[in-house]
Design a protein around this motif. Structure first.
Motif, PDB file in Angstrom:
ATOM      1  N   THR A 182       7.358  -2.623 -13.588  1.00 31.32           N
ATOM      2  CA  THR A 182       5.950  -2.278 -13.703  1.00 31.32           C
ATOM      3  C   THR A 182       5.736  -0.849 -13.224  1.00 31.32           C
ATOM      4  O   THR A 182       6.600  -0.295 -12.526  1.00 31.32           O
ATOM      5  N   SER A 183       4.628  -0.266 -13.586  1.00 23.73           N
ATOM      6  CA  SER A 183       4.308   1.080 -13.108  1.00 23.73           C
ATOM      7  C   SER A 183       3.335   1.061 -11.946  1.00 23.73           C
ATOM      8  O   SER A 183       3.064   2.092 -11.344  1.00 23.73           O
ATOM      9  N   ASN A 184       2.803  -0.130 -11.621  1.00 24.78           N
ATOM     10  CA  ASN A 184       1.797  -0.160 -10.554  1.00 24.78           C
ATOM     11  C   ASN A 184       1.657  -1.559  -9.976  1.00 24.78           C
ATOM     12  O   ASN A 184       1.262  -2.495 -10.669  1.00 24.78           O
ATOM     13  N   VAL A 185       1.969  -1.678  -8.692  1.00 24.35           N
ATOM     14  CA  VAL A 185       1.658  -2.890  -7.930  1.00 24.35           C
ATOM     15  C   VAL A 185       0.413  -2.577  -7.105  1.00 24.35           C
ATOM     16  O   VAL A 185       0.424  -1.654  -6.289  1.00 24.35           O
ATOM     17  N   SER A 186      -0.655  -3.303  -7.342  1.00 22.53           N
ATOM     18  CA  SER A 186      -1.890  -3.026  -6.607  1.00 22.53           C
ATOM     19  C   SER A 186      -2.379  -4.290  -5.934  1.00 22.53           C
ATOM     20  O   SER A 186      -2.058  -5.409  -6.356  1.00 22.53           O
ATOM     21  N   GLY A 187      -3.167  -4.110  -4.870  1.00 27.62           N
ATOM     22  CA  GLY A 187      -3.699  -5.281  -4.203  1.00 27.62           C
ATOM     23  C   GLY A 187      -4.251  -4.955  -2.842  1.00 27.62           C
ATOM     24  O   GLY A 187      -4.465  -3.789  -2.494  1.00 27.62           O
ATOM     25  N   GLY A 188      -4.470  -5.985  -2.048  1.00 31.27           N
ATOM     26  CA  GLY A 188      -4.995  -5.785  -0.716  1.00 31.27           C
ATOM     27  C   GLY A 188      -5.707  -7.019  -0.199  1.00 31.27           C
ATOM     28  O   GLY A 188      -5.629  -8.108  -0.781  1.00 31.27           O
ATOM     29  N   ILE A 189      -6.393  -6.845   0.904  1.00 34.13           N
ATOM     30  CA  ILE A 189      -7.185  -7.898   1.537  1.00 34.13           C
ATOM     31  C   ILE A 189      -8.631  -7.691   1.115  1.00 34.13           C
ATOM     32  O   ILE A 189      -9.243  -6.685   1.472  1.00 34.13           O
ATOM     33  N   GLN A 217       0.826  -1.207   0.000  1.00 33.13           N
ATOM     34  CA  GLN A 217       0.000   0.000   0.000  1.00 33.13           C
ATOM     35  C   GLN A 217       0.866   1.266   0.000  1.00 33.13           C
ATOM     36  O   GLN A 217       1.606   1.511   0.935  1.00 33.13           O
ATOM     37  N   GLY A 218       0.774   2.047  -1.072  1.00 31.26           N
ATOM     38  CA  GLY A 218       1.495   3.311  -1.134  1.00 31.26           C
ATOM     39  C   GLY A 218       2.841   3.210  -1.823  1.00 31.26           C
ATOM     40  O   GLY A 218       3.415   2.126  -1.997  1.00 31.26           O
ATOM     41  N   ASP A 219       3.363   4.364  -2.214  1.00 30.84           N
ATOM     42  CA  ASP A 219       4.632   4.410  -2.936  1.00 30.84           C
ATOM     43  C   ASP A 219       5.815   3.935  -2.095  1.00 30.84           C
ATOM     44  O   ASP A 219       6.841   3.533  -2.647  1.00 30.84           O
ATOM     45  N   ASN A 220       5.676   4.016  -0.766  1.00 32.53           N
ATOM     46  CA  ASN A 220       6.785   3.607   0.093  1.00 32.53           C
ATOM     47  C   ASN A 220       6.723   2.134   0.475  1.00 32.53           C
ATOM     48  O   ASN A 220       7.551   1.659   1.255  1.00 32.53           O
ATOM     49  N   SER A 221       5.768   1.392  -0.045  1.00 33.15           N
ATOM     50  CA  SER A 221       5.665  -0.027   0.270  1.00 33.15           C
ATOM     51  C   SER A 221       6.845  -0.791  -0.325  1.00 33.15           C
ATOM     52  O   SER A 221       7.409  -0.398  -1.357  1.00 33.15           O
ATOM     53  N   LEU A 222       7.202  -1.878   0.299  1.00 34.55           N
ATOM     54  CA  LEU A 222       8.431  -2.583  -0.077  1.00 34.55           C
ATOM     55  C   LEU A 222       8.366  -3.169  -1.477  1.00 34.55           C
ATOM     56  O   LEU A 222       9.344  -3.123  -2.234  1.00 34.55           O
ATOM     57  N   LEU A 223       7.228  -3.736  -1.854  1.00 31.81           N
ATOM     58  CA  LEU A 223       7.129  -4.311  -3.196  1.00 31.81           C
ATOM     59  C   LEU A 223       7.059  -3.231  -4.269  1.00 31.81           C
ATOM     60  O   LEU A 223       7.591  -3.416  -5.374  1.00 31.81           O
ATOM     61  N   ASP A 278      -1.241  -7.779  -7.644  1.00 33.95           N
ATOM     62  CA  ASP A 278      -1.051  -8.095  -9.054  1.00 33.95           C
ATOM     63  C   ASP A 278      -0.368  -6.945  -9.764  1.00 33.95           C
ATOM     64  O   ASP A 278      -0.341  -5.802  -9.272  1.00 33.95           O
ATOM     65  N   LEU A 279       0.180  -7.241 -10.944  1.00 32.25           N
ATOM     66  CA  LEU A 279       0.845  -6.232 -11.764  1.00 32.25           C
ATOM     67  C   LEU A 279       0.944  -6.721 -13.192  1.00 32.25           C
ATOM     68  O   LEU A 279       0.925  -7.924 -13.450  1.00 32.25           O
ATOM     69  N   THR A 280       0.993  -5.798 -14.133  1.00 30.73           N
ATOM     70  CA  THR A 280       1.338  -6.115 -15.520  1.00 30.73           C
ATOM     71  C   THR A 280       2.784  -5.726 -15.739  1.00 30.73           C
ATOM     72  O   THR A 280       3.329  -4.857 -15.043  1.00 30.73           O
ATOM     73  N   TYR A 281       3.421  -6.360 -16.730  1.00 32.98           N
ATOM     74  CA  TYR A 281       4.835  -6.068 -16.991  1.00 32.98           C
ATOM     75  C   TYR A 281       5.146  -6.267 -18.471  1.00 32.98           C
ATOM     76  O   TYR A 281       4.342  -6.846 -19.215  1.00 32.98           O
ATOM     77  N   ASP A 282       6.304  -5.767 -18.897  1.00 36.12           N
ATOM     78  CA  ASP A 282       6.667  -5.798 -20.313  1.00 36.12           C
ATOM     79  C   ASP A 282       6.937  -7.222 -20.786  1.00 36.12           C
ATOM     80  O   ASP A 282       7.372  -8.091 -20.025  1.00 36.12           O
ATOM     81  N   ASN A 283       6.723  -7.426 -22.080  1.00 35.85           N
ATOM     82  CA  ASN A 283       6.956  -8.739 -22.673  1.00 35.85           C
ATOM     83  C   ASN A 283       8.422  -9.158 -22.577  1.00 35.85           C
ATOM     84  O   ASN A 283       8.733 -10.345 -22.574  1.00 35.85           O
ATOM     85  N   GLU A 284       9.311  -8.177 -22.492  1.00 34.08           N
ATOM     86  CA  GLU A 284      10.743  -8.487 -22.425  1.00 34.08           C
ATOM     87  C   GLU A 284      11.163  -8.974 -21.038  1.00 34.08           C
ATOM     88  O   GLU A 284      12.256  -9.513 -20.869  1.00 34.08           O
ATOM     89  N   THR A 285      10.315  -8.748 -20.044  1.00 31.51           N
ATOM     90  CA  THR A 285      10.619  -9.182 -18.681  1.00 31.51           C
ATOM     91  C   THR A 285      10.063 -10.586 -18.471  1.00 31.51           C
ATOM     92  O   THR A 285       8.935 -10.884 -18.876  1.00 31.51           O
ATOM     93  N   SER A 286      10.835 -11.442 -17.822  1.00 31.02           N
ATOM     94  CA  SER A 286      10.402 -12.818 -17.614  1.00 31.02           C
ATOM     95  C   SER A 286       9.680 -12.966 -16.280  1.00 31.02           C
ATOM     96  O   SER A 286       9.878 -12.175 -15.350  1.00 31.02           O
ATOM     97  N   GLU A 287       8.852 -13.994 -16.179  1.00 38.12           N
ATOM     98  CA  GLU A 287       8.189 -14.310 -14.917  1.00 38.12           C
ATOM     99  C   GLU A 287       9.213 -14.609 -13.832  1.00 38.12           C
ATOM    100  O   GLU A 287       9.036 -14.222 -12.670  1.00 38.12           O
ATOM    101  N   ASP A 288      10.307 -15.282 -14.216  1.00 38.38           N
ATOM    102  CA  ASP A 288      11.350 -15.608 -13.230  1.00 38.38           C
ATOM    103  C   ASP A 288      11.967 -14.346 -12.640  1.00 38.38           C
ATOM    104  O   ASP A 288      12.281 -14.298 -11.441  1.00 38.38           O
ATOM    105  N   GLU A 289      12.145 -13.317 -13.453  1.00 41.93           N
ATOM    106  CA  GLU A 289      12.702 -12.058 -12.938  1.00 41.93           C
ATOM    107  C   GLU A 289      11.749 -11.411 -11.936  1.00 41.93           C
ATOM    108  O   GLU A 289      12.181 -10.891 -10.896  1.00 41.93           O
ATOM    109  N   ILE A 290      10.460 -11.442 -12.243  1.00 44.12           N
ATOM    110  CA  ILE A 290       9.457 -10.883 -11.330  1.00 44.12           C
ATOM    111  C   ILE A 290       9.470 -11.641 -10.007  1.00 44.12           C
ATOM    112  O   ILE A 290       9.559 -11.042  -8.920  1.00 44.12           O
TER     113      ILE A 290
END
Length: 465
Positions: free
Chosen positions: A323-330, A306-312, A348-360
């Motif tokens: 990614t430009s946005n990590v969103s989520g919650g309970i 939650q928020g720009d200062n969140s660890l993720l 959840d988040l969307t990411y570029d096609n050049e980035t792999s799932e393993d990197e995320i």
């Protein structure tokens, strides 16, 4: 009439605590305490009533919450609870089709309804002098609906179209709010398609509708809250007048909605023909509601996402730029307070096609693996500040609609709407040790489900180019 009264006045109290001593530095600590006025009682027919007076604006909210949601809708009738929400606007004993909506809007008000995991709710926000009118209208449709084949057929079409527009014909439609519970959960009540399978929606008949209404849309399965500018005794008189003689129903035994403990990590891929970028969601089963671990997860939610200062966000957005946005919650369909059964903490988040799932996942694991070592009282205090800010926004926003939501939820699920005034203290009781214990028990891979969207549209674009 069984009466339980708890009156507390809205106030912000500032306490200045001075510590002094030969070896102690002088310090001051400001503590804000937000108190919501709550009067709670139950009618003889079982209707739970919560009154919360606030004369800062000449408006009143009427909210009616029925203790029926997605989880316990009939099998082979997926989406039925949501379909029935639509039926509640199709006419009642004294109002024709859509006249309820017209009544509210022509009196300068707004209204809506929604279906959630554990309740279906309806609310109106109106000028305060129209409060009695709204109470009459809500009681009229609780007393009896105009259940006809024309109304049912019409609303089946509306809901099916809603499913098509919001899920089937949208990129990332249903991701992850609709999809993840079906992958992460095991119990059908928690894991079925609650928006509704199109065949199941078509299969609903008039007998289903009549039985559902008679069973669940009854005063002993509901909570009514009034928030805003009104007189307490006058409101009580109106509530008794319009709701007092509505008969209670024989409520069926509730099904077992418990979720078995997850013992190994789950991973799934969903092909999406309309998506042009991959997306990923991760979910963990929540601790049982109202336990110390539950409140600790609320703090961890603030710390991690939650928020720009969140660890993720710091790791995935600022440092890695994945990614430009990590969103989520309970509870993606509400908040961490307005549900009753098993729940997922998810992001959840969307990411570029050049980035792999393993990197995320590697970056996520870096954060999770070092989390416990970083937890201290300062981090917890910062999380509480964020929770307090969000809670106050929810309670005061939209003329007090968030307040009505919590009051009805706590009445339905805990028989204690006064809980609204103890939430902050519940978080303050959580120690760093409890947070670390919760990390060890719940934020582990064996409790994790991963769902990735495979963007077929991106593959088609590559082929064409």
């Amino acid at each position: 009439m069984k009466l339980k009264t708890s009156m507390v006045f809205l106030s912000v109290i500032f306490l200045l605590v001075l510590g002094c001593g030969e070896k102690e530095e002088k310090q001051s600590k400001e503590v804000a305490q937000f108190k919501v006025p709550v009067e709670y009682y139950t009618l003889d027919n079982g209707l739970k009533v919560i009154l919360s007076q606030d004369k800062t604006s000449p408006t009143a909210i009427v909210a009616v919450y029925y203790n029926i949601g997605f989880r316990i809708e009939p099998k082979e009738r997926t989406g039925f609870a949501h379909l029935f929400e639509h039926m509640m606007f199709q006419g009642s004993k004294n109002m024709g089709k859509m006249e309820f909506i017209k009544l509210v809007q022509e009196n300068g008000g707004v209204l809506n309804g929604s279906t959630r995991f554990d309740f279906t709710n309806y609310f109106e926000i109106v000028p305060s002098h129209k409060l009695e009118t709204m109470l009459w209208a809500e009681a009229d449709r609780m007393r009896g609906l105009d259940i006809t084949q024309d109304n049912l057929t019409n609303q089946q079409g509306v809901v099916k179209n809603e499913v098509k527009v919001n899920v089937l014909n949208q990129p990332y439609g249903g991701f992850p709010w609709l999809d993840m519970p079906q992958y992460a959960n095991t119990n059908w009540n928690n894991a079925h398609n609650f928006y509704g399978d199109l065949k199941d929606l078509d299969a609903a008949n008039l007998e289903d509708v009549a039985s559902f209404f008679k069973t669940y849309y009854a005063p002993n399965n509901a909570a009514l809250s009034i928030v805003g500018d009104f007189e307490i005794e006058e409101a009580k008189t109106w509530i008794q007048k319009y709701f007092g003689d509505i008969p209670a129903s024989d409520l069926p035994e509730k099904p077992d909605i418990s979720e078995p403990k997850q013992t190994e990590e789950k991973s799934f891929v969903k092909d999406d023909p309309l998506a042009n970028k991959p997306a990923i969601a991760l979910a963990y089963h929540m601790p049982k509601r109202n336990t110390p671990e539950y409140y600790a997860m609320g703090l961890l939610d603030q710390i991690l996402i939650q928020g720009d200062n969140s660890l993720l966000a710091q790791k995935l957005e600022k440092e890695k730029g994945y990614t430009s946005n990590v969103s989520g919650g309970i509870n993606y369909l509400g908040n961490m307070f307005n549900y009753q059964g098993p729940m997922l903490w998810m992001y959840d988040l969307t990411y570029d096609n050049e980035t792999s799932e393993d990197e995320i996942l590697s970056s996520i694991d870096e954060v999770m693996d070092t989390l416990k070592a970083k937890v201290d009282q300062k981090m917890i205090d910062q999380a509480i500040v964020k929770i307090r800010s969000q809670l106050y926004d929810d309670i005061g926003g939209t003329f007090g609609l968030g307040r009505a939501d919590l009051l009805c939820s706590f009445a339905l699920f805990d028989d204690n709407p006064e809980r609204i005034n103890t939430l902050e203290e519940s978080f303050k009781e959580i120690t760093p040790e409890m947070v670390k214990k919760t990390i060890d028990e719940y934020l582990v891979k064996t409790n994790r489900t991963i769902l990735r969207v495979n963007p077929l549209l991106a593959d088609n674009e590559k082929t064409q180019s």
